[in-house]
Design a protein around this motif. Sequence first.
Motif, PDB file in Angstrom:
ATOM      1  N   ASN A   1     -11.119 -79.969  52.018  1.00  0.00           N
ATOM      2  CA  ASN A   1     -10.821 -78.768  52.779  1.00  0.00           C
ATOM      3  C   ASN A   1     -12.110 -78.321  53.472  1.00  0.00           C
ATOM      4  O   ASN A   1     -13.064 -77.922  52.810  1.00  0.00           O
ATOM      5  N   PRO A   2     -12.160 -78.362  54.812  1.00  0.00           N
ATOM      6  CA  PRO A   2     -13.390 -78.020  55.522  1.00  0.00           C
ATOM      7  C   PRO A   2     -13.784 -76.549  55.425  1.00  0.00           C
ATOM      8  O   PRO A   2     -14.912 -76.202  55.752  1.00  0.00           O
ATOM      9  N   THR A   3     -12.877 -75.696  54.946  1.00  0.00           N
ATOM     10  CA  THR A   3     -13.246 -74.296  54.746  1.00  0.00           C
ATOM     11  C   THR A   3     -13.963 -74.108  53.420  1.00  0.00           C
ATOM     12  O   THR A   3     -14.580 -73.072  53.188  1.00  0.00           O
ATOM     13  N   LEU A   4     -13.906 -75.119  52.549  1.00  0.00           N
ATOM     14  CA  LEU A   4     -14.538 -75.022  51.235  1.00  0.00           C
ATOM     15  C   LEU A   4     -15.738 -75.949  51.056  1.00  0.00           C
ATOM     16  O   LEU A   4     -16.513 -75.771  50.124  1.00  0.00           O
ATOM     17  N   ILE A   5     -15.863 -76.951  51.929  1.00  0.00           N
ATOM     18  CA  ILE A   5     -16.941 -77.940  51.814  1.00  0.00           C
ATOM     19  C   ILE A   5     -17.634 -78.067  53.158  1.00  0.00           C
ATOM     20  O   ILE A   5     -16.974 -78.221  54.190  1.00  0.00           O
ATOM     21  N   ASP A   6     -18.948 -78.037  53.131  1.00  0.00           N
ATOM     22  CA  ASP A   6     -19.730 -78.189  54.356  1.00  0.00           C
ATOM     23  C   ASP A   6     -19.438 -79.541  54.994  1.00  0.00           C
ATOM     24  O   ASP A   6     -19.439 -80.570  54.326  1.00  0.00           O
ATOM     25  N   ARG A   7     -19.226 -79.557  56.285  1.00  0.00           N
ATOM     26  CA  ARG A   7     -18.886 -80.771  57.012  1.00  0.00           C
ATOM     27  C   ARG A   7     -19.947 -81.859  56.850  1.00  0.00           C
ATOM     28  O   ARG A   7     -19.645 -83.037  56.822  1.00  0.00           O
ATOM     29  N   LYS A   8     -21.225 -81.481  56.746  1.00  0.00           N
ATOM     30  CA  LYS A   8     -22.309 -82.457  56.584  1.00  0.00           C
ATOM     31  C   LYS A   8     -22.173 -83.253  55.297  1.00  0.00           C
ATOM     32  O   LYS A   8     -22.638 -84.378  55.204  1.00  0.00           O
ATOM     33  N   CYS A   9     -21.547 -82.681  54.284  1.00  0.00           N
ATOM     34  CA  CYS A   9     -21.391 -83.342  52.979  1.00  0.00           C
ATOM     35  C   CYS A   9     -20.196 -84.291  52.939  1.00  0.00           C
ATOM     36  O   CYS A   9     -20.145 -85.194  52.099  1.00  0.00           O
ATOM     37  N   MET A  10     -19.237 -84.095  53.824  1.00  0.00           N
ATOM     38  CA  MET A  10     -17.974 -84.830  53.733  1.00  0.00           C
ATOM     39  C   MET A  10     -18.109 -86.347  53.824  1.00  0.00           C
ATOM     40  O   MET A  10     -17.501 -87.059  53.025  1.00  0.00           O
ATOM     41  N   PRO A  11     -18.892 -86.908  54.762  1.00  0.00           N
ATOM     42  CA  PRO A  11     -18.997 -88.377  54.800  1.00  0.00           C
ATOM     43  C   PRO A  11     -19.551 -88.963  53.500  1.00  0.00           C
ATOM     44  O   PRO A  11     -19.090 -90.013  53.042  1.00  0.00           O
ATOM     45  N   HIS A  12     -20.491 -88.269  52.883  1.00  0.00           N
ATOM     46  CA  HIS A  12     -21.076 -88.736  51.628  1.00  0.00           C
ATOM     47  C   HIS A  12     -20.057 -88.655  50.494  1.00  0.00           C
ATOM     48  O   HIS A  12     -19.978 -89.564  49.662  1.00  0.00           O
ATOM     49  N   ILE A  13     -19.306 -87.574  50.469  1.00  0.00           N
ATOM     50  CA  ILE A  13     -18.284 -87.423  49.432  1.00  0.00           C
ATOM     51  C   ILE A  13     -17.227 -88.510  49.598  1.00  0.00           C
ATOM     52  O   ILE A  13     -16.840 -89.168  48.619  1.00  0.00           O
ATOM     53  N   ILE A  14     -16.769 -88.723  50.823  1.00  0.00           N
ATOM     54  CA  ILE A  14     -15.756 -89.758  51.067  1.00  0.00           C
ATOM     55  C   ILE A  14     -16.293 -91.126  50.657  1.00  0.00           C
ATOM     56  O   ILE A  14     -15.616 -91.893  49.981  1.00  0.00           O
ATOM     57  N   GLY A  15     -17.525 -91.427  51.055  1.00  0.00           N
ATOM     58  CA  GLY A  15     -18.133 -92.710  50.686  1.00  0.00           C
ATOM     59  C   GLY A  15     -18.266 -92.880  49.190  1.00  0.00           C
ATOM     60  O   GLY A  15     -17.942 -93.940  48.636  1.00  0.00           O
ATOM     61  N   ASP A  16     -18.737 -91.845  48.503  1.00  0.00           N
ATOM     62  CA  ASP A  16     -18.913 -91.925  47.045  1.00  0.00           C
ATOM     63  C   ASP A  16     -17.583 -92.084  46.320  1.00  0.00           C
ATOM     64  O   ASP A  16     -17.449 -92.913  45.418  1.00  0.00           O
ATOM     65  N   VAL A  17     -16.597 -91.287  46.702  1.00  0.00           N
ATOM     66  CA  VAL A  17     -15.287 -91.377  46.042  1.00  0.00           C
ATOM     67  C   VAL A  17     -14.651 -92.737  46.329  1.00  0.00           C
ATOM     68  O   VAL A  17     -14.064 -93.361  45.443  1.00  0.00           O
ATOM     69  N   PHE A  18     -14.807 -93.229  47.560  1.00  0.00           N
ATOM     70  CA  PHE A  18     -14.294 -94.563  47.883  1.00  0.00           C
ATOM     71  C   PHE A  18     -14.932 -95.618  46.984  1.00  0.00           C
ATOM     72  O   PHE A  18     -14.235 -96.477  46.433  1.00  0.00           O
ATOM     73  N   LEU A  19     -16.255 -95.590  46.839  1.00  0.00           N
ATOM     74  CA  LEU A  19     -16.934 -96.600  46.017  1.00  0.00           C
ATOM     75  C   LEU A  19     -16.500 -96.507  44.556  1.00  0.00           C
ATOM     76  O   LEU A  19     -16.324 -97.534  43.888  1.00  0.00           O
ATOM     77  N   GLU A  20     -16.300 -95.295  44.055  1.00  0.00           N
ATOM     78  CA  GLU A  20     -15.791 -95.129  42.688  1.00  0.00           C
ATOM     79  C   GLU A  20     -14.379 -95.700  42.583  1.00  0.00           C
ATOM     80  O   GLU A  20     -14.041 -96.375  41.621  1.00  0.00           O
ATOM     81  N   TRP A  21     -13.540 -95.416  43.566  1.00  0.00           N
ATOM     82  CA  TRP A  21     -12.173 -95.933  43.595  1.00  0.00           C
ATOM     83  C   TRP A  21     -12.184 -97.457  43.660  1.00  0.00           C
ATOM     84  O   TRP A  21     -11.429 -98.124  42.958  1.00  0.00           O
ATOM     85  N   LEU A  22     -13.048 -97.997  44.489  1.00  0.00           N
ATOM     86  CA  LEU A  22     -13.116 -99.434  44.697  1.00  0.00           C
ATOM     87  C   LEU A  22     -13.481-100.172  43.411  1.00  0.00           C
ATOM     88  O   LEU A  22     -12.909-101.208  43.090  1.00  0.00           O
ATOM     89  N   HIS A  23     -14.410 -99.605  42.663  1.00  0.00           N
ATOM     90  CA  HIS A  23     -14.897-100.278  41.466  1.00  0.00           C
ATOM     91  C   HIS A  23     -14.262 -99.783  40.175  1.00  0.00           C
ATOM     92  O   HIS A  23     -14.557-100.314  39.104  1.00  0.00           O
TER      93      HIS A  23
END
Length: 178
Positions: free
Chosen positions: A143-165
């Motif tokens: 939710n962009p009203t709750l999370i700074d936009r600058k953090c979102m690519p890192h969060i998506i990348g981290d969660v993806f890598l956790e999901w992947l492995h």
Amino acid sequence: MTASTSFSAFHQWLLADPDAATCACAITLHAGPSLPGVSMVGEITDYLNEYDDDGDGRWLSATSELIEKVAADSNYRQLLGIPENDPPGPDGFMKTLAALCRRGRVVFQAPDEAIGDLELEKAFHAGVGDTPGDFEGCHLILNPTLIDRKCMPHIIGDVFLEWLHGGYRRNSALHGME
């Protein structure tokens, strides 16, 4: 990222040996109606190229400009496995995007067309918007009203890598996963 820069990245990605053991073919970014045109594709790709050790820096930002340019070139379409007698047309964009995703390690923003038409069995879906009901089937919703936009690519990348492995992904029936 300029169009020539993304096309240069496409050449490097295309010339690299495809990894037959690619665990995930794509990351699909879904932007809600309250965020038209929002795209973090390049930032997510940059993050994965830095932190995905298995990816060996071969993640590609499949921007709409890049997809259109590849779709318009019969040589590139053939290299992606699109038959020579299958000329570009209204479906050319989606066929090219699907071919890119099948080759693996692609990040793209979901087109307005039905994403199910791509038949992506091994894809991670991230939704960005303030109405969670718009993102049915997404693995992650921000939710962009709750999370700074600058953090979102890192969060998506981290969660993806956790999901992947993570072992839970291998046991999930979501999106055709084994």
